[in-house]
Design a protein around this motif. Structure first.
Motif, PDB file in Angstrom:
ATOM      1  N   PRO A 214       2.723 -46.247   0.972  1.00  0.00           N
ATOM      2  CA  PRO A 214       3.169 -47.645   1.028  1.00  0.00           C
ATOM      3  C   PRO A 214       4.667 -47.812   1.274  1.00  0.00           C
ATOM      4  O   PRO A 214       5.462 -46.902   1.067  1.00  0.00           O
ATOM      5  N   ILE A 215       5.015 -48.991   1.725  1.00  0.00           N
ATOM      6  CA  ILE A 215       6.418 -49.424   1.718  1.00  0.00           C
ATOM      7  C   ILE A 215       6.644 -50.076   0.356  1.00  0.00           C
ATOM      8  O   ILE A 215       5.928 -51.012  -0.009  1.00  0.00           O
ATOM      9  N   VAL A 216       7.604 -49.564  -0.399  1.00  0.00           N
ATOM     10  CA  VAL A 216       7.875 -50.070  -1.750  1.00  0.00           C
ATOM     11  C   VAL A 216       9.101 -50.968  -1.730  1.00  0.00           C
ATOM     12  O   VAL A 216      10.130 -50.617  -1.143  1.00  0.00           O
ATOM     13  N   ILE A 217       8.978 -52.120  -2.356  1.00  0.00           N
ATOM     14  CA  ILE A 217      10.100 -53.052  -2.501  1.00  0.00           C
ATOM     15  C   ILE A 217      10.456 -53.090  -3.978  1.00  0.00           C
ATOM     16  O   ILE A 217       9.595 -53.353  -4.827  1.00  0.00           O
ATOM     17  N   MET A 218      11.695 -52.820  -4.296  1.00  0.00           N
ATOM     18  CA  MET A 218      12.154 -52.875  -5.682  1.00  0.00           C
ATOM     19  C   MET A 218      12.982 -54.141  -5.880  1.00  0.00           C
ATOM     20  O   MET A 218      13.998 -54.339  -5.222  1.00  0.00           O
ATOM     21  N   ASP A 219      12.517 -54.997  -6.774  1.00  0.00           N
ATOM     22  CA  ASP A 219      13.222 -56.235  -7.099  1.00  0.00           C
ATOM     23  C   ASP A 219      14.068 -55.971  -8.344  1.00  0.00           C
ATOM     24  O   ASP A 219      13.537 -55.628  -9.389  1.00  0.00           O
ATOM     25  N   GLU A 220      15.375 -56.116  -8.223  1.00  0.00           N
ATOM     26  CA  GLU A 220      16.333 -55.796  -9.281  1.00  0.00           C
ATOM     27  C   GLU A 220      16.284 -54.307  -9.635  1.00  0.00           C
ATOM     28  O   GLU A 220      16.012 -53.926 -10.786  1.00  0.00           O
ATOM     29  N   PRO A 221      16.530 -53.429  -8.681  1.00  0.00           N
ATOM     30  CA  PRO A 221      16.412 -51.979  -8.912  1.00  0.00           C
ATOM     31  C   PRO A 221      17.394 -51.419  -9.919  1.00  0.00           C
ATOM     32  O   PRO A 221      17.169 -50.336 -10.461  1.00  0.00           O
ATOM     33  N   GLN A 222      18.496 -52.125 -10.196  1.00  0.00           N
ATOM     34  CA  GLN A 222      19.460 -51.623 -11.177  1.00  0.00           C
ATOM     35  C   GLN A 222      18.835 -51.504 -12.562  1.00  0.00           C
ATOM     36  O   GLN A 222      19.354 -50.779 -13.420  1.00  0.00           O
ATOM     37  N   ASN A 223      17.710 -52.190 -12.768  1.00  0.00           N
ATOM     38  CA  ASN A 223      17.000 -52.094 -14.046  1.00  0.00           C
ATOM     39  C   ASN A 223      15.932 -51.008 -14.042  1.00  0.00           C
ATOM     40  O   ASN A 223      15.172 -50.880 -15.002  1.00  0.00           O
ATOM     41  N   MET A 224      15.887 -50.235 -12.950  1.00  0.00           N
ATOM     42  CA  MET A 224      14.875 -49.183 -12.826  1.00  0.00           C
ATOM     43  C   MET A 224      15.524 -47.900 -12.303  1.00  0.00           C
ATOM     44  O   MET A 224      15.054 -47.289 -11.352  1.00  0.00           O
ATOM     45  N   GLU A 225      16.635 -47.515 -12.912  1.00  0.00           N
ATOM     46  CA  GLU A 225      17.401 -46.360 -12.437  1.00  0.00           C
ATOM     47  C   GLU A 225      17.290 -45.149 -13.354  1.00  0.00           C
ATOM     48  O   GLU A 225      17.941 -44.137 -13.118  1.00  0.00           O
ATOM     49  N   SER A 226      16.498 -45.239 -14.404  1.00  0.00           N
ATOM     50  CA  SER A 226      16.360 -44.101 -15.309  1.00  0.00           C
ATOM     51  C   SER A 226      15.609 -42.975 -14.609  1.00  0.00           C
ATOM     52  O   SER A 226      14.853 -43.210 -13.653  1.00  0.00           O
ATOM     53  N   PRO A 227      15.790 -41.734 -15.047  1.00  0.00           N
ATOM     54  CA  PRO A 227      15.045 -40.614 -14.445  1.00  0.00           C
ATOM     55  C   PRO A 227      13.541 -40.850 -14.466  1.00  0.00           C
ATOM     56  O   PRO A 227      12.836 -40.516 -13.513  1.00  0.00           O
ATOM     57  N   LYS A 228      13.034 -41.430 -15.554  1.00  0.00           N
ATOM     58  CA  LYS A 228      11.593 -41.696 -15.664  1.00  0.00           C
ATOM     59  C   LYS A 228      11.156 -42.717 -14.616  1.00  0.00           C
ATOM     60  O   LYS A 228      10.095 -42.580 -13.989  1.00  0.00           O
TER      61      LYS A 228
END
Length: 292
Positions: A214-228
């Protein structure tokens, strides 16, 4: 009440074009009526797997790399980067209130219209944002139908109680948009999407997502930057990731930038004035008295 959307906002068109131009050279979509489930007759943008139909990127990395340079130059991005170090991750910076959600939703339709890509996943960091995206699709649906010749598409929010929807997502031969919260798949223990399911042929539900590339779109990616979180995004097997925010923590391969100053100068947002806490009258101000 019916909303009307202006389809001719140039700054929004520029943000959409920045993404579309990354894949210049990808074989063009020949039209939905020419598609069949036979591998030999699939569109160049599609790949038939044993689990369903996936996006198929024919353009080589060197082609995307050259397109990235052109897009960054066109949009006056001075911070040049390389997909060799940052992968197929692309940042789009848009100031809050300038139509970020509209832009990335319309970008999906444009990618489908021009290249025939069909499988898209919008990853969000919270339930509130997830519900906002869902509402946006619902109120913009007619608008996108008008712009893109009534193109059929399906959208849904991932729900672990309806995990069988992922089989339909993978098998469908029409545009699919899935919205999913990062917490739904960022851990493998006690998480249905990673568990083997008898009702899905003994497979893990996430395998059906992986098969679609898929093409993935991240909305507000700064909140999803952890290694996990990064590991979770990678588990979706995206062929590229588009990151939309006004406040990026990391600007992976920045391709478009509409910062607060630009947005204000273009009169897209209002200037904010801050009133002083202290009154201008200094009669009550602190002072020091020195006694001889």
């Amino acid at each position: 009440m019916k909303f009307k959307f202006d389809a001719k906002q140039q700054y929004q068109l520029d943000a959409i074009t920045a993404v579309v131009d990354l894949f210049d050279g990808q074989p063009l979509n020949k039209g939905s009526f020419e598609l069949t489930l036979s591998d030999s007759f699939m569109s160049a943008s599609q790949a038939l797997t044993h689990l369903g139909i996936g996006n198929n990127i024919k353009l080589k990395h060197d082609g995307i790399k050259n397109n990235l340079k052109k897009v960054q130059a066109k949009n006056n991005i001075t911070r040049r980067t390389d997909i060799k170090t940052q992968g197929l991750n692309f940042a789009i910076e848009m100031e809050t209130g300038t139509g970020k959600t509209y832009v990335y939703l319309r970008t999906l339709f444009k990618l489908n219209d021009k290249y025939g890509f069909k499988k898209f996943i919008i990853v969000v960091p919270s339930v509130a944002i997830r519900e906002g995206v869902l509402k946006s699709i619902e109120i913009m649906k007619e608008h996108f139908h008008d712009l893109y010749n009534n193109i059929p598409f399906n959208h849904f929010v991932y729900d672990s109680k309806r995990v069988n929807e992922l089989r339909g997502f993978a098998a469908a031969n029409e545009m699919q948009i899935m919205i999913i919260n990062i917490d739904s798949f960022n851990k493998k223990a006690n998480n249905i999407i990673h568990d083997l399911r008898d009702k899905m042929g003994g497979r893990r539900p996430i395998e059906f997502i992986e098969a679609t590339n898929p093409i993935v779109i991240m909305d507000e990616p700064q909140n999803m930057e952890s290694p996990k979180a990064k590991e979770a995004i990678a588990s979706l097997n995206p062929f590229c990731t588009l990151r939309y925010s006004a406040t990026h923590r990391n600007k992976y391969n920045l391709i478009y930038q509409l910062d607060p100053i630009d947005a204000f100068q273009m009169r897209l947002v209002k200037k904010i004035s801050v009133a002083p806490v202290l009154a201008e009258n200094n009669a009550n101000a602190a002072f020091i008295k020195v006694n001889n």
